[in-house]
Enzyme design. Structure first.
Site, PDB file in Angstrom:
ATOM      1  N   HIS A   1      -0.885  -7.637   9.682  1.00 38.35           N
ATOM      2  CA  HIS A   1      -0.876  -8.819   8.794  1.00 38.35           C
ATOM      3  C   HIS A   1      -0.280 -10.043   9.501  1.00 38.35           C
ATOM      4  O   HIS A   1       0.409 -10.859   8.864  1.00 38.35           O
ATOM      5  CB  HIS A   1      -0.061  -8.535   7.530  1.00 38.35           C
ATOM      6  CG  HIS A   1      -0.681  -7.548   6.602  1.00 38.35           C
ATOM      7  ND1 HIS A   1      -2.021  -7.517   6.290  1.00 38.35           N
ATOM      8  CD2 HIS A   1      -0.123  -6.522   5.902  1.00 38.35           C
ATOM      9  CE1 HIS A   1      -2.261  -6.543   5.430  1.00 38.35           C
ATOM     10  NE2 HIS A   1      -1.143  -5.907   5.197  1.00 38.35           N
TER      11      HIS A   1
ATOM     12  N   LEU B   1      -9.489  -5.378  10.408  1.00 34.73           N
ATOM     13  CA  LEU B   1      -9.211  -6.528   9.557  1.00 34.73           C
ATOM     14  C   LEU B   1      -8.644  -6.005   8.241  1.00 34.73           C
ATOM     15  O   LEU B   1      -9.079  -4.979   7.731  1.00 34.73           O
ATOM     16  CB  LEU B   1     -10.491  -7.332   9.282  1.00 34.73           C
ATOM     17  CG  LEU B   1     -11.085  -8.124  10.444  1.00 34.73           C
ATOM     18  CD1 LEU B   1     -12.365  -8.832   9.992  1.00 34.73           C
ATOM     19  CD2 LEU B   1     -10.090  -9.138  10.989  1.00 34.73           C
ATOM     20  N   ASP B   2      -7.676  -6.728   7.695  1.00 34.01           N
ATOM     21  CA  ASP B   2      -7.091  -6.342   6.425  1.00 34.01           C
ATOM     22  C   ASP B   2      -8.153  -6.354   5.320  1.00 34.01           C
ATOM     23  O   ASP B   2      -9.191  -7.018   5.435  1.00 34.01           O
ATOM     24  CB  ASP B   2      -5.958  -7.292   6.037  1.00 34.01           C
ATOM     25  CG  ASP B   2      -4.885  -7.367   7.107  1.00 34.01           C
ATOM     26  OD1 ASP B   2      -4.655  -6.348   7.779  1.00 34.01           O
ATOM     27  OD2 ASP B   2      -4.289  -8.445   7.254  1.00 34.01           O
ATOM     28  N   LYS B   3      -7.859  -5.664   4.240  1.00 30.33           N
ATOM     29  CA  LYS B   3      -8.787  -5.575   3.116  1.00 30.33           C
ATOM     30  C   LYS B   3      -9.204  -6.950   2.623  1.00 30.33           C
ATOM     31  O   LYS B   3     -10.376  -7.179   2.285  1.00 30.33           O
ATOM     32  CB  LYS B   3      -8.129  -4.775   1.981  1.00 30.33           C
ATOM     33  CG  LYS B   3      -9.016  -4.574   0.763  1.00 30.33           C
ATOM     34  CD  LYS B   3      -8.307  -3.715  -0.278  1.00 30.33           C
ATOM     35  CE  LYS B   3      -9.205  -3.474  -1.485  1.00 30.33           C
ATOM     36  NZ  LYS B   3      -8.546  -2.618  -2.519  1.00 30.33           N
TER      37      LYS B   3
END
Length: 235
Positions: free
Chosen positions: A185, A101-103
């Site tokens: 993303h 998962l992205d930041k």
């Protein structure tokens, strides 16, 4: 597995350190009897300093990832590994996220030390659908669902169309997006391609496994066998 190797593989220390712990009486069974290196006690009955041992390998955990944590130790700042006991970083085999998962994306994250399981879940043939709750900067215009589902949508700098994705509109600025793949993303880039901007993004399910209501942000626990089976259900 011998007691020294078991504890070392679980990250409680090097083999020499574990040997010292055992000699000092730090390892007992659930009756309080001090164990020795040659002890042949079942994993579930062993205590280290009075606490049950961490789960053995293969292990799968579920985490409710908070905002501002990365999934890679190579990135600066806080990582998901900071949310686990420090000894987990010394486990052998080590834990890895099953799809990052992205930041700035929160929600359901699975981690495992089982490489075969990891690849099974992320492989496109598994069809483990991923659902995200997106809060948007601008109102939806009504065309997004058809574009996302077309199978012809191209993201900037890519030459391969996205697989069809489903859009469930909750209100003018909120929606659930269901993906059959997981490109970089992807959800944010999809909305950017239709002139919108994602303010917050949360993964709420993988396959038939939903993020538990009682798992607060930053918390984690081992996944049960029944919950793991849900990952491969197709709701």
């Amino acid at each position: 597995m011998k007691l020294v190797k078991l504890l070392a593989n679980l990250g409680y220390g090097s083999r020499k350190e574990v040997q010292r712990f055992i000699k000092a009486g730090a390892v007992t069974d659930d009756t309080g009897e001090v164990l020795r290196e040659a002890s042949n006690t079942p994993h579930e009955r062993i205590l280290f300093r009075g606490e049950p041992l961490d789960p053995p390998s293969p292990l799968v955990i579920i985490m409710n990832k908070p905002d501002d944590y990365t999934c890679s130790t190579e990135d600066p700042g806080d990582t998901i590994y900071d949310l686990l006991p420090a000894r987990f970083s010394c486990r052998n085999p080590g834990l890895n996220p099953i799809g990052r998962l992205d930041k700035d994306t929160t929600g359901l994250l699975l981690m495992t030390d089982d490489g075969k399981l990891l690849h099974r879940i992320i492989h496109p043939k598994s069809n483990c659908l991923k659902r995200y709750h997106a809060v948007l900067d601008r109102p939806l215009n009504g065309s997004e669902g058809e574009i996302f589902a077309s199978g012809e949508m191209l993201l900037r700098s890519e030459d391969r169309p996205l697989l069809p994705a489903q859009l469930e509109v909750l209100n003018e600025k909120e929606a659930i997006v269901t993906l059959h793949e997981g490109r970089y993303h992807q959800v944010r880039r999809m909305f950017a391609a239709v002139d919108n901007h994602v303010l917050t993004l949360k993964r709420i399910s993988i396959g038939g496994l939903a993020l538990p209501d009682d798992l607060e942000e930053g918390e984690w626990r081992p996944l049960t066998d029944a919950e793991l089976a849900l990952v491969f259900d197709h709701p």
